[in-house]
Design a protein around this motif. Structure first.
Motif, PDB file in Angstrom:
ATOM      1  N   VAL A 133      -9.667   8.815  -1.687  1.00 50.20           N
ATOM      2  CA  VAL A 133     -10.914   8.037  -1.760  1.00 50.20           C
ATOM      3  C   VAL A 133     -12.037   8.858  -2.388  1.00 50.20           C
ATOM      4  O   VAL A 133     -12.896   8.308  -3.087  1.00 50.20           O
ATOM      5  CB  VAL A 133     -11.338   7.483  -0.379  1.00 50.20           C
ATOM      6  N   HIS A 155     -17.074   7.365  -6.859  1.00 52.61           N
ATOM      7  CA  HIS A 155     -17.592   8.544  -6.150  1.00 52.61           C
ATOM      8  C   HIS A 155     -17.620   9.761  -7.066  1.00 52.61           C
ATOM      9  O   HIS A 155     -18.636  10.408  -7.226  1.00 52.61           O
ATOM     10  CB  HIS A 155     -16.705   8.867  -4.937  1.00 52.61           C
ATOM     11  N   TYR A 179       0.850  -1.186   0.000  1.00 56.21           N
ATOM     12  CA  TYR A 179       0.000   0.000   0.000  1.00 56.21           C
ATOM     13  C   TYR A 179       0.889   1.240   0.000  1.00 56.21           C
ATOM     14  O   TYR A 179       1.708   1.417   0.901  1.00 56.21           O
ATOM     15  CB  TYR A 179      -0.932   0.016   1.222  1.00 56.21           C
ATOM     16  N   LEU A 194     -17.155   0.391  -1.159  1.00 55.74           N
ATOM     17  CA  LEU A 194     -18.423   1.127  -1.303  1.00 55.74           C
ATOM     18  C   LEU A 194     -18.520   1.746  -2.692  1.00 55.74           C
ATOM     19  O   LEU A 194     -19.533   1.614  -3.382  1.00 55.74           O
ATOM     20  CB  LEU A 194     -18.525   2.217  -0.230  1.00 55.74           C
ATOM     21  N   ALA A 195     -17.427   2.385  -3.115  1.00 51.52           N
ATOM     22  CA  ALA A 195     -17.443   3.042  -4.432  1.00 51.52           C
ATOM     23  C   ALA A 195     -17.733   2.029  -5.529  1.00 51.52           C
ATOM     24  O   ALA A 195     -18.408   2.345  -6.516  1.00 51.52           O
ATOM     25  CB  ALA A 195     -16.101   3.732  -4.684  1.00 51.52           C
ATOM     26  N   GLY A 201     -23.730   1.979  -2.880  1.00 49.54           N
ATOM     27  CA  GLY A 201     -22.516   2.280  -2.118  1.00 49.54           C
ATOM     28  C   GLY A 201     -22.535   3.707  -1.586  1.00 49.54           C
ATOM     29  O   GLY A 201     -22.220   3.965  -0.428  1.00 49.54           O
ATOM     30  N   LEU A 222     -12.057   8.448  -6.219  1.00 50.27           N
ATOM     31  CA  LEU A 222     -12.377   7.174  -6.873  1.00 50.27           C
ATOM     32  C   LEU A 222     -13.538   7.394  -7.847  1.00 50.27           C
ATOM     33  O   LEU A 222     -14.524   8.040  -7.503  1.00 50.27           O
ATOM     34  CB  LEU A 222     -12.768   6.125  -5.824  1.00 50.27           C
ATOM     35  N   ALA A 230      -4.589   1.776   4.769  1.00 50.63           N
ATOM     36  CA  ALA A 230      -4.897   0.784   3.730  1.00 50.63           C
ATOM     37  C   ALA A 230      -6.293   0.200   3.935  1.00 50.63           C
ATOM     38  O   ALA A 230      -7.038  -0.015   2.977  1.00 50.63           O
ATOM     39  CB  ALA A 230      -3.859  -0.330   3.737  1.00 50.63           C
ATOM     40  N   GLU A 231      -6.664  -0.016   5.180  1.00 49.14           N
ATOM     41  CA  GLU A 231      -7.994  -0.580   5.459  1.00 49.14           C
ATOM     42  C   GLU A 231      -9.100   0.400   5.076  1.00 49.14           C
ATOM     43  O   GLU A 231     -10.111   0.022   4.484  1.00 49.14           O
ATOM     44  CB  GLU A 231      -8.110  -0.948   6.938  1.00 49.14           C
ATOM     45  N   VAL A 232      -8.898   1.665   5.434  1.00 52.41           N
ATOM     46  CA  VAL A 232      -9.913   2.669   5.084  1.00 52.41           C
ATOM     47  C   VAL A 232     -10.051   2.740   3.568  1.00 52.41           C
ATOM     48  O   VAL A 232     -11.159   2.779   3.033  1.00 52.41           O
ATOM     49  CB  VAL A 232      -9.531   4.061   5.642  1.00 52.41           C
ATOM     50  N   PHE A 233      -8.919   2.701   2.885  1.00 51.26           N
ATOM     51  CA  PHE A 233      -8.974   2.747   1.427  1.00 51.26           C
ATOM     52  C   PHE A 233      -9.783   1.572   0.884  1.00 51.26           C
ATOM     53  O   PHE A 233     -10.703   1.752   0.081  1.00 51.26           O
ATOM     54  CB  PHE A 233      -7.574   2.729   0.818  1.00 51.26           C
ATOM     55  N   GLU A 234      -9.500   0.370   1.362  1.00 53.07           N
ATOM     56  CA  GLU A 234     -10.221  -0.815   0.870  1.00 53.07           C
ATOM     57  C   GLU A 234     -11.715  -0.683   1.166  1.00 53.07           C
ATOM     58  O   GLU A 234     -12.561  -0.975   0.320  1.00 53.07           O
ATOM     59  CB  GLU A 234      -9.673  -2.092   1.514  1.00 53.07           C
ATOM     60  N   ARG A 235     -12.031  -0.213   2.374  1.00 51.97           N
ATOM     61  CA  ARG A 235     -13.431  -0.080   2.777  1.00 51.97           C
ATOM     62  C   ARG A 235     -14.169   0.858   1.817  1.00 51.97           C
ATOM     63  O   ARG A 235     -15.230   0.527   1.284  1.00 51.97           O
ATOM     64  CB  ARG A 235     -13.501   0.465   4.206  1.00 51.97           C
ATOM     65  N   LEU A 236     -13.565   1.995   1.545  1.00 54.71           N
ATOM     66  CA  LEU A 236     -14.249   2.979   0.701  1.00 54.71           C
ATOM     67  C   LEU A 236     -14.224   2.595  -0.764  1.00 54.71           C
ATOM     68  O   LEU A 236     -15.176   2.861  -1.501  1.00 54.71           O
ATOM     69  CB  LEU A 236     -13.651   4.360   0.942  1.00 54.71           C
ATOM     70  N   ALA A 237     -13.146   1.914  -1.174  1.00 53.09           N
ATOM     71  CA  ALA A 237     -13.114   1.432  -2.560  1.00 53.09           C
ATOM     72  C   ALA A 237     -14.236   0.408  -2.727  1.00 53.09           C
ATOM     73  O   ALA A 237     -14.885   0.338  -3.776  1.00 53.09           O
ATOM     74  CB  ALA A 237     -11.759   0.811  -2.875  1.00 53.09           C
TER      75      ALA A 237
END
Ligand SMILES: Cc1ncc(COP(=O)(O)O)c(C=O)c1O
Ligand SMILES: Cc1ncc(COP(=O)(O)O)c(C=O)c1O
Lengths: 507, 454, 454, 507
Positions: free
Chosen positions: D99, D105, B67, C45-46, D119, D102, C36-43
């Motif tokens: 984010v 979004h 990352y 959702l996106a 989402g 992306l 990295a976790e926040v990024f994965e979480r939001l990716a």
């Protein structure tokens, strides 16, 4: 607070290590989430590190501030005129950064199975085709990481070519105007450099060339040439030069650093060259990054092709009527082998291919045209002023994309060295031209404006030079003490080499 | 502008090119496109690659899906760092020069060697440059190379050696590690350098100190390639007797980019400082006594030394080194170590988990840090295809470069690979192998009994 | 630090909060995550949104999928623009202030009105702010609003009107355009302002000048909402007698962002300058005579005027206005017009193409610039679903906001929508309608005969 | 070239219009690719524009240079300390920008069918839940575009609430320390402002409050309060205040601009507030963008909920046992209606939700703790020096996340106005605190360091104030003429308002 010191000067350099405070940090990690064992049970303790490296301990806000503030201590192309000769500091379209950052490019693993990296391989193949067409040499390897890497590749190809014909040649000819990487590459490739003189028109001195060849034609492995050369002049004798070298059985290597002068107007292949390197970070607009990254693909003729580096991107027409597919060919029995890991600086390829797509064939030709026009205009503007006397052009003829001035009279008459002029230009907000290269020209000043500069920028630069020369006529000391307004003033380079301090001391 | 020049057309300026050499037709390239069109075109190409966002990536082999923190992009994309060139004019390049100095300090800390340059092209070509340095330093022309050194490094060293005229002798592996006996035998008084890698290409952590003894004994340089991400936990090469420590810098702040651009780091003992390749920033003062930085020891370089230069490199990878420096500052002293530990723990788990899968066995038992090798009891290519169809890039097949391990697979772990993904890898790999061996049922039965292990 | 303060724990500092009011438990929120976790979480959702990269987007209704040039991101992401706040200290905010001044100039040029502010929240709330201005200027409390004004603008104006106490009268549409007769009747001596939109919500280009006469006659202000992307070809509101021209700024350099942030632009006649809402940058000089910029006419604003302020806005959308300015500079004088023409031509083609599709008819014949309305002879929602399944967002259904057009669909064109995509829309729409009407065959037959039209 | 003028000062302001040259351009477009008609055939010529707007004509390289150079004429949070009171200038993590960018979004159309924007709706719903928990009020609308928009929303909700109960109330109470947007919003919402005095502890003067209520309890629609208030002090009487207002039948509005002081420590809902706005661009780290964008979601109690704006993001549990789904509820019969287009500043929501995910519940509480600690430390550091005498804290008690000093003695004793101190701070590389607010405090200086600042930054700031005061004791003129080193020096703001020049004149 002294007012003669600028805000930036007042801010003394402090490294990130000096801003470190125990206990601070930016990164946090989740716990492993797996059953853990003591590290010593995984790796013998005699192979383990006692103390972690003394990296800075600092939180994100201060990291960002540190590097943001540091960045402002750089002069950059996106804020001013940067006529650094031989470096082709043309504008870098931001679009190229955007497409290079697409996850399909940026997060593609280099070992991905070619069947699952078809987009990337097709892009590389398309770039190969484009560069082949521009250079007039059909076979391209994208592997070299920069120009000098391409030079080394070219010389190794030359060696392989001769060896294949049972010959062992020892000498590589290069004009005295050649760039430092040329001779350095020659030595690294195990050859001996033979310097060729320059004639009064700034081209290769033909008699000297003949003499150097005739000494021992069978020893001539290659002639390395930049055309237009580092004087910004096109060598009109190139056809004859090529004939002589080929007659002697040598190869002809084209240093493509100056390709920006001739794109769509003249092609190295048509001039008789066997091998060309292209600095994608020059003619094809890869940002220079403070000293890289770049890429130095090579284009070669049929007789050199069998020896190209491994792996090579190839296109396969489908047998079952479907579309073509792309692959990496590792089976090249005569190849000189690898020059680096994986396939090359792909991210650079994406940017340069985007650049080629944006301009198109005509756009590239137009770029060269404007580059040549800008150079000749600036040359004329300078010649019309004090520079005409003090900083005469070294070889007085139309130039191509750049030109070289000689500060010799300026030094003799005003006591101003080219370096002084360069440093004084800093106070006027310009990046100076390349200085003291080519070596052939005394007090050389090498100016390359590129096609992306406006007439206003060229005029402003010419005016600044005029002003500095005028100022020097009344008081040369001003320039000799320059610069005054830069974040730091003249630095002691000798000290840095005599007693080199190349890392921060940490306790 | 033409008037000032004294010509009527730009074309006149091109007359210095002899007519026969002038291209009498437009380039056979498509017409220019608008920005939006170029974007769509390239997005289309990018869409045809299976990247690490679409696949769960366990492929390493020198480049890893770490990352990269957002501040790296934010800082490297600043025009002030992105668009200048090599800092030939130090007064207006203090930003870039200080970054080099900070980077050199960081790499020196990581490797335990006092001198670092500002970066070279990438890993393998740095190995070749080390060879050139060693020849200059020892006046010898023979390299002894462990088969554990990255195949790309060995190939590149061989390519260069043909040029500068050196002989390369390879020493094989035993149980995943360099054959110590064979190495000791291979090294002699003609040996310029011994090349090791740790962790080696099969992921095994080598005992560099022990292996290096042979080099010391015969006065050869010890060159150690290493993975920077393991240097938070592994003993630094400098403490193992290495004269040169180098490697591929990609894991530090650089994207995968299908293989580049990244950078090579290159550190050495004080003794070699004047033989170093590449740029080196040094600290100094300006006329008013202000601290500042410049390119030091330029007398090594091609633009001064020409044919006598210690290397031919000019444009290097400054921006990539900046990315690494920002990433390292973000990781910080303790974060960097924790990351190394995290990788070691998850790697150990993954290795054990895979070893428990029917049809998978460990290729070697040597200690590993972030990557390990297994053997598959099924055709590797076919198994990888099946995994790919399930969105998993299961690893790097060893066959091409190690015919002796035609059934070998190299599996890499980064902090992005969660336990869940590792379990998924095990299951998918097991299913793929079973399917290849046509006994999915046996697998299912066996799987349930495995649950305990996980 | 505690020592310097003279307390033993930070907790003591919180004792000023009466015990019963102190939260005696941790917040019921998840623990913090690594970057990295926040990024994965939001990716993740996106990834569950069908964006304009996955779908070919013909939806507009006020926000459009234009191509935002890369330099917009490059410039707006610079810390120097991204992280400061409102330029209260002009000496260290010249960058932001000059951008405002340049932006005001650009919007003034687009709308043909001499005064522009530096931007408001977004479109509809700007309409409501115009109402507040009109009340102050005319001391009247009645608004006459065309039904062609964006439904969100009408709703927002109504919401605000309940607050500042104004009556809103709506005038209907005739053949897609504001009913001129009804409008003339609706406007009276009590009318504070007349609100028009051109192109109106149905895409029709209104004759603002003619319609506005009624307002002039009764001394009401003429407020015209417009789509900035059409102002390269349409007569600017300022030349049509508008007192105020405003609108949604998103099409200029701003991403879709699921509706925001964007900005509202707001221009007016010189007469209204001291009643303007929002920040306004003005040119001035420093003590040494250097040209500079400051926040001008602050006496209008809440931080000075408080309850007597012309508006309550404080934090606005400066960064979005910067994006617009960069986009406009990139488009340039001629590019901006060419873009308007490109949109008009492709829109005309799309309108004709769709009109030729079985089951589709034009909702109105009025002239259009970049968006148009059609009627579908099949349930709109079901047809849109079928198109979505084929990767096409076919348009904006009019039903909810215009019950009288329950079968209506609004189709928008941007420079990203190629002829091929338009043809694809026509085919897909045709197929979907046919499928809904259960006679796919009839459609196929008909389609071939249509080929001529395309 | 005068050396007392810094390089930036020497570079006079030039707008992009002044750099325009006919014929230059950046954008190019493909031709329409469709059968074209003359524009007049598509749109009646009387509706067409005669001349294109006079936008600049300039190529990309110069656009980039123009704005890059302009940007450096800004001071920004990413390069220095920015203790602008009431604005919570905390660090903006770059992850949030990543984010938000992306495509899922950034390129999601606001009119996308909710079934194909699950989402985004889930993210909004999760943010609503988080803010509700932090505020102690269960129902959240994300629609308001900033704090003042939230205030207006809150007042319209109050109006709807009273109207629903058949009441028409006319007065809104607000302390004399309230922020300018409060009274401005009150007027816009059609109410009359009634000012409430401040007591000697910096809180609401209870007797005055009672008096103002008793005048006509039935007229009291609402009390707007910031707690901690704009003095950075927590009003200990809040419970009693709430009781009084509720007894009178009014609503209690919480201006959440200072929420950064109490996250996870105290909740407006628990204090008795009915309506809260949250400035996501303050406590939740949305970059301030030079003056926005931001967002001002509101959280409300059960009795206010029915009136929340339309549309509202709702979560629907699936009947068929599947996961929950999210939707936009447009059917809210009692709603006050829309406050803007579409669903709100979604891009801001993404950033703030990422911020909440990063810190977590404990992280938010810790952030407030550090913010309060930093403020009290800086207050103590200043009090220990000359500022103790010259710039005393207005109300001498522990503060929360910020504190207010009074420059009254400094002005009387040294003749230095708060403005002079602020301008002099610019020369030291600091953004000054908020000045002349709250109005209640003479020569007010409002300091909010935030939790992301280091002790070193706080110390450096305190040292600078000390140095300026010391310097002023010997020569006050230095500060009165300040700043000296900024891109421009003190500007004539009066002129800019007297004869406003608000756009570039173009011929
Ligand atoms: C004439 C010439 N040749 C060769 C090179 C070397 O290219 P690179 O720096 O990409 O290795 C350069 C670049 O400076 C050059 O100007
Ligand atoms: C105390 C206070 N209330 C309200 C506001 C208004 O918030 P916004 O600027 O987001 O409209 C602010 C912001 O400056 C503030 O500081």
């Amino acid at each position: 607070m002294s007012l003669t010191e600028t805000p930036m000067q007042r801010e003394r350099a402090q490294t990130i290590y000096e801003k470190s405070k125990p206990g601070r940090r930016a990164a946090v990690f989740p716990d492993a989430g797996v059953p853990e064992k003591p590290l010593q049970e995984l790796i013998p303790s005699n192979l383990l590190r006692a103390e972690p490296p003394r990296l800075p301990e600092i939180a994100e806000p201060e990291i960002v501030r540190h590097y943001n503030r540091l960045s402002r201590r750089n002069f950059d192309l996106d804020s001013g005129f940067y006529p650094l000769g031989s470096c082709t500091m043309k504008h870098n379209p931001r679009l190229n950064e955007r497409v290079a950052a697409l996850p399909g490019h940026a997060r593609l693993h280099p070992a991905q199975d070619p069947r699952r990296a078809q987009g990337a391989l097709e892009l590389m193949w398309l770039l190969q085709q484009s560069l082949g067409e521009i250079c007039g040499l059909p076979h391209v390897s994208l592997q070299p990481s920069a120009g000098s890497h391409g030079e080394l590749a070219g010389l190794l190809l030359t060696r392989a070519y001769h060896a294949d014909r049972g010959e062992e040649r020892t000498k590589v000819l290069a004009p005295d105007t050649s760039h430092g990487t040329n001779p350095a590459s020659v030595t690294m490739a195990g050859y001996e450099v033979v310097k060729v003189a320059t004639n009064e028109r700034g081209g290769v001195e033909m008699d000297d060339l003949r003499a150097k060849i005739d000494e021992d034609p069978g020893a001539v492995a290659c002639l390395m040439l930049t055309n237009p050369n580092t004087l910004g002049l096109f060598d009109e004798n190139i056809a004859e030069i090529a004939a002589l070298i080929h007659a002697a059985g040598g190869t002809l290597y084209y240093d493509g650093a100056n390709l920006n002068a001739v794109m769509g107007h003249s092609r190295p292949g048509d001039m008789g060259f066997d091998i060309v390197h292209v600095n994608l970070h020059k003619s094809f607009s890869q940002p220079h990054g403070g000293g890289g990254p770049g890429a130095g693909p090579i284009a070669v003729s049929d007789r050199i092709e069998p020896f190209l580096p491994r792996p090579q991107v190839v296109r396969r027409e489908s047998d079952n009527g479907g579309g073509p597919s792309y692959d990496l060919d590792h089976e090249r029995p005569q190849s000189i082998g690898r020059l680096r890991g994986f396939q090359g600086n792909f991210g650079v390829f994406v940017r340069s291919y985007a650049y080629i797509l944006s301009l198109g064939g005509d756009g590239l030709a137009e770029a060269s045209e404007t580059a040549v026009l800008n150079a000749n205009y600036l040359k004329a503007r300078l010649a019309a002023g004090r520079a005409g006397e003090r900083l005469p052009v070294a070889f007085d003829r139309h130039c191509m994309h750049e030109f070289v001035l000689s500060g010799k009279p300026m030094k003799q008459e005003l006591g101003l060295a080219t370096l002084d002029l360069a440093k004084r230009l800093l106070d006027f907000g310009f990046h100076p031209p390349t200085v003291y290269f080519p070596l052939l020209v005394e007090e050389a000043l090498m100016v390359e404006p590129t096609e992306t500069e406006t007439k206003e920028s060229l005029d402003a630069f010419a005016d600044a030079v005029e002003q500095i020369l005028a100022e020097a006529e009344s008081d040369p000391e001003i320039a000799k003490q320059a610069p005054y307004t830069t974040p730091v003033r003249r630095l002691d380079e000798v000290k840095a080499t005599r007693r080199p301090v190349v890392r921060q001391a940490l306790e | 502008m033409l008037g000032a020049i004294g010509v009527d057309t730009t074309d006149e300026l091109f007359e210095q090119i002899p007519q026969p050499l002038r291209l009498d037709r437009p380039l056979a390239l498509p017409d220019g496109l608008s920005e939006a069109e170029v974007f769509e075109r390239l997005a289309g190409l990018a869409g045809r690659n299976a990247d690490a966002e679409q696949q769960v990536c366990f492929v390493g082999a020198g480049m890893y899906d770490h990352y990269v923190p957002a501040i790296v992009d934010a800082i490297t994309s600043r025009s002030e760092f992105l668009t200048p060139y090599t800092p030939y004019q130090p007064e207006i390049s203090q930003g870039g020069l200080q970054v080099m100095f900070e980077f050199q300090t960081a790499m020196s800390e990581l490797t335990g060697l006092p001198v670092s340059n500002a970066g070279l092209y990438e890993g393998p070509s740095s190995v070749a440059s080390a060879g050139y340095l060693a020849m200059g330093a020892t006046k010898r022309r023979r390299f002894v190379v462990s088969r554990g050194l990255h195949p790309h490094s060995r190939e590149t060293l061989a390519t260069y050696s043909v040029g500068y005229g050196a002989e390369v002798v390879e020493v094989g592996l035993e149980g995943g590690m360099t054959d110590a006996g064979a190495l000791a035998e291979a090294v002699d008084g003609e040996t310029a350098a011994v090349f090791l890698q740790s962790p080696n290409f099969l992921g095994a952590v080598e005992d560099v100190e022990a292996l290096g003894a042979a080099a010391k004994e015969h006065g050869a340089l010890l060159v150690v390639a290493c993975d920077p991400m393991t240097l938070g936990i592994l003993k630094p090469p400098g403490e193992c007797g290495a004269d040169i420590a180098l490697g591929e810098g990609q894991p530090l702040g650089n994207r995968l980019d299908f293989g580049g651009p990244s950078f090579g780091f290159f550190c050495a003992t004080q003794e070699q400082i004047r033989r170093m390749p590449g740029r080196i920033a040094g600290e100094t003062e300006d006329v008013d006594g202000r601290r500042g930085f410049v390119l030091a020891l330029q007398t090594r370089e091609q633009h001064i030394r020409r044919e006598k230069a210690t290397n031919n490199i000019c444009t290097a990878q400054a921006l990539n080194a900046l990315a690494a420096m920002v990433h390292l500052a973000w990781l910080g002293r303790h974060g960097f170590r924790e990351l190394g530990e995290l990788l070691a723990q998850r790697t150990a788990y993954a290795r054990e988990r895979l070893a428990g899968v029917e049809g998978v066995e460990l290729l070697h038992e040597a200690p590993v840090a972030r990557e390990f090798a297994v053997r598959l009891h099924a055709p590797v290519a076919a198994v990888l295809d099946r995994c790919a169809e399930r969105g998993i890039a299961a690893g790097y097949p060893l066959g091409r470069e190690y015919p002796e391990y035609g059934d070998g697979l190299l599996v890499a772990i980064t902090e992005r690979r969660s336990r869940e993904q590792i379990d998924e890898l095990a299951d998918t790999l097991g299913a793929a192998i079973a399917a290849e061996r046509g006994d999915l049922l046996a697998y299912e039965a066996n799987k349930s009994s495995q649950e305990g292990v996980a």
